[in-house]
Scaffold this active site. Structure first.
Site, PDB file in Angstrom:
ATOM      1  N   SER A 123     -42.763  13.032 -36.722  1.00 43.04           N
ATOM      2  CA  SER A 123     -41.998  11.821 -36.985  1.00 43.04           C
ATOM      3  C   SER A 123     -41.747  11.654 -38.480  1.00 43.04           C
ATOM      4  CB  SER A 123     -42.745  10.612 -36.418  1.00 43.04           C
ATOM      5  OG  SER A 123     -42.080  10.090 -35.317  1.00 43.04           O
ATOM      6  N   LYS A 175     -31.281 -14.202 -35.189  1.00 40.40           N
ATOM      7  CA  LYS A 175     -32.438 -14.433 -36.053  1.00 40.40           C
ATOM      8  C   LYS A 175     -33.756 -14.297 -35.315  1.00 40.40           C
ATOM      9  CE  LYS A 175     -33.866 -15.133 -40.184  1.00 40.40           C
ATOM     10  NZ  LYS A 175     -33.631 -14.075 -41.187  1.00 40.40           N
TER      11      LYS A 175
END
Length: 294
Positions: A123, A175
């Protein structure tokens, strides 16, 4: 209610318990270091003679300030002719992984860099390594996991059972994306998926460019698959499967150094770095359900 707050603050309590438990040990080892090891003069002498440097990347990639400083110092130190980047990391956050990748890319333009995968290079830690001149993997290494992930918990049912609810005032439709207080709305999940997809495309594009692979075949070498060292070489993710001695000799040849002198590490600094890294790992495990990538 008491049990809820005890669970909520358990990570902080665990950290304080860790510090309390091991504080005396840390102080004792620090004192013993200064009593037994007076290596400053030897370190200064070695630094002036050293022509090769080893930089280690281990544990989760979160705060890479120290590693970036080491890379920059190696880049600007004229005596250092080549760098061995030793990696044993499962990956970590997106931004610091990219920072490391491009710092090594800049370093490579001045002096050779060889990456040695001593354990796991996966990764974010693989991303950090892609621009090296060569990537050598220990025969027992795990390589790959080229993918991106973002996770979060849905604590809505738990909160209902204990009588806790949230109040939110916001500006901006998205949000609350990723909130753990309820199931994500479809439009939020779609927007988060777009972020993940774009980041993944950046990842596989950089890997393809750095390793001379065809990005159209990304499902072969990426797609979050993990590989043995041998398999990783077959798909083009590493150059050789060998030991650290091979990697050291390869760097020596690339750097055209006849008499290699490796820069010594400060033992106390290495000890403290390891201690901090392990502490960060513990905290990361405690907050395992928070949003993360790579």
């Amino acid at each position: 209610m008491f049990n809820f707050f005890r669970t909520l603050f358990s990570p902080i309590i665990a950290i304080l318990d860790f510090i309390t438990k091991y504080f005396k040990t840390i102080v004792f080892l620090t004192i013993m270091y200064f009593i037994v090891f007076d290596s400053n003069e030897n370190l200064k002498e070695n630094t002036s003679l050293a022509n090769l440097q080893k930089i280690e990347l281990s544990g989760p990639i979160l705060d890479v300030k120290k590693t970036l400083e080491d890379i920059e110092k190696a880049r600007t130190t004229k005596n250092i002719k080549g760098v061995l980047f030793v990696v044993d990391s499962p990956g970590g956050a997106v931004a610091p992984s990219v920072e490391l990748a491009y710092a090594i890319k800049e370093l490579k333009q001045i002096k050779p860099v060889v990456v040695y995968a001593s354990g796991v290079i996966a990764s974010g830690s693989y991303y950090a390594s892609i621009w090296a001149d060569k990537i050598i993997a220990n025969p027992g290494s795990i390589v790959g996991s080229i993918g991106v992930i973002m996770q979060g918990v849905n604590a809505e049912e738990l909160m209902e059972k204990i009588g806790v609810s949230t109040q939110t005032v916001k500006a901006g439709k998205f949000k609350e994306s990723g909130t753990p207080t309820r199931k994500w709305f479809d439009y939020e999940e779609k927007q988060l998926q777009a972020v993940i997809d774009d980041t993944y495309n950046m990842f596989i594009t950089d890997v393809s460019n750095a390793r001379n692979l065809d990005v159209k075949n990304h499902t072969i070498f990426a797609d979050a698959k993990i590989f043995t060292s041998k398999q990783a070489k077959e798909v083009g993710l590493v150059d050789e499967v060998a030991t650290i001695f091979y990697a050291q000799n390869l760097l020596k040849d690339l750097a055209k150094v006849e008499n290699p002198v490796w820069q010594k590490e400060d033992k106390f600094e290495k000890f403290m770095d390891k201690l901090v890294s392990e502490s960060v790992s513990q905290v990361t495990m405690m907050f395992g359900n928070s949003l993360k990538a790579y």
